[in-house]
Design a protein around this motif. Structure first.
Motif, PDB file in Angstrom:
ATOM      1  N   PRO A 264      11.895  19.657  35.703  1.00 63.54           N
ATOM      2  CA  PRO A 264      11.650  21.072  36.042  1.00 63.54           C
ATOM      3  C   PRO A 264      12.575  22.025  35.291  1.00 63.54           C
ATOM      4  CG  PRO A 264      12.962  20.033  37.742  1.00 63.54           C
ATOM      5  CD  PRO A 264      12.584  18.935  36.787  1.00 63.54           C
ATOM      6  N   LYS A 265      12.141  23.260  35.196  1.00 62.73           N
ATOM      7  CA  LYS A 265      12.971  24.317  34.637  1.00 62.73           C
ATOM      8  C   LYS A 265      13.981  24.751  35.686  1.00 62.73           C
ATOM      9  CE  LYS A 265       9.188  26.079  31.759  1.00 62.73           C
ATOM     10  NZ  LYS A 265       8.321  27.255  31.474  1.00 62.73           N
ATOM     11  N   ALA A 266      15.000  25.474  35.233  1.00 60.16           N
ATOM     12  CA  ALA A 266      16.038  25.943  36.150  1.00 60.16           C
ATOM     13  C   ALA A 266      15.495  27.046  37.063  1.00 60.16           C
ATOM     14  CB  ALA A 266      17.234  26.474  35.349  1.00 60.16           C
ATOM     15  N   ARG A 267      16.050  27.113  38.265  1.00 60.15           N
ATOM     16  CA  ARG A 267      15.676  28.178  39.195  1.00 60.15           C
ATOM     17  C   ARG A 267      16.151  29.522  38.682  1.00 60.15           C
ATOM     18  NH1 ARG A 267      14.439  27.252  44.551  1.00 60.15           N
ATOM     19  NH2 ARG A 267      14.400  25.061  45.230  1.00 60.15           N
ATOM     20  N   ARG A 268      15.427  30.574  39.036  1.00 57.13           N
ATOM     21  CA  ARG A 268      15.882  31.915  38.750  1.00 57.13           C
ATOM     22  C   ARG A 268      16.907  32.332  39.800  1.00 57.13           C
ATOM     23  NH1 ARG A 268      10.177  35.033  37.391  1.00 57.13           N
ATOM     24  NH2 ARG A 268      10.004  34.377  35.205  1.00 57.13           N
TER      25      ARG A 268
END
Length: 269
Positions: A264-268
């Motif tokens: 997954p991509k990093a959280r905002r």
């Protein structure tokens, strides 16, 4: 040696079509009795089990024993687990929203509408998707790496589907998670581990059939299943309005792969 008996294949295709009619006919009768068309979801897995068992019995003495037992055993394991999971999940609940919405469009008999728009399409898809399993019962030869690759792909799919369903059931069982988005476990890497797993299961079963000629000719069967899971009644339909019910889902979509597992991509912030 490779090959198959065309007469046997034709007979099997007819018998498995009859098995589909019997399973879904009984399911339709039960649905009318309990007043809930969602019971057809339980019959989805059971229908494939009935097809595999019918094909196995009808082709006794044909094909290769190992491939035949793999096709039967792997299909039955997948189908029985899925049916048990859906039965447990739906017990005590009312009609599924998607079926309720479909029946609202009925202008005449709802029973007739359900038969034509739910059971008939599902039966056709079930029979067509199961063609690799049916063909696997009669083809000969090709017991090699393609067959074992199919078993491995099936195993990956079965783990994703069964573990994903278990993780989701536990998440939903916690009252504190109401309205929240599951983004841990397998759900961290794909928004639909169960749908990806389903696709992998049927790709694996296709490879088992495709390890000998003419099993490769059933390639459209897993393609139909994958399309249905990704763009038909699976992922696309489920995500249609889920963001309205779960505000965090938009960020989950941004971070997480929609189908194939991926970091997954990093959280905002």
């Amino acid at each position: 040696m490779t090959g198959f008996d065309a007469d046997t294949v034709v007979r099997v295709l007819q018998l498995t079509a009859l098995a589909v009619v019997v399973v879904l006919g009984a399911t339709f009768a039960i649905a009318q009795r309990v007043g809930k068309q969602a019971v057809v979801d339980v019959a989805w897995g059971l229908g494939f089990v009935a097809i595999a068992l019918t094909a196995f019995v009808a082709t006794a003495g044909a094909g290769d024993g190992l491939r035949r037992w793999l096709a039967l055993g792997l299909t039955a394991t997948w189908g029985l687990r899925l049916a048990a999971h859906i039965l447990t999940r739906s017990r005590g609940k009312g009609e599924e929203p998607r079926y309720a919405a479909m029946l609202e469009r009925a202008t005449g008999s709802r029973a007739r509408y359900a038969l034509l728009h739910i059971y008939v399409p599902q039966g056709l898809v079930m029979w067509f998707v199961s063609l690799p399993v049916q063909v696997a019962m009669v083809v000969q030869g090709g017991i090699g790496w393609v067959l074992w690759l199919g078993v491995a792909v099936w195993a990956v799919g079965f783990v994703f589907e069964s573990v994903g369903d278990l993780q989701l059931a536990r998440f939903r069982g916690e009252e504190s998670n109401r309205g929240r988005v599951l983004d841990t476990g397998l759900w961290r890497y794909t928004r639909h581990p169960n749908y990806f797993g389903d696709a992998a299961v049927w790709t694996g079963l296709f490879l088992i059939a495709a390890s000998a000629w003419p099993g490769v000719l059933t390639a459209l069967s897993p393609a139909v299943m994958v399309w249905n899971l990704y763009s038909g009644t699976g992922k696309k339909l489920l995500e249609k309005d889920i963001g309205d019910r779960r505000p965090d889902y938009a960020d989950y979509v941004r971070r997480t792969s929609g189908f194939f597992p991926w970091p997954p991509k990093a959280r905002r912030r």
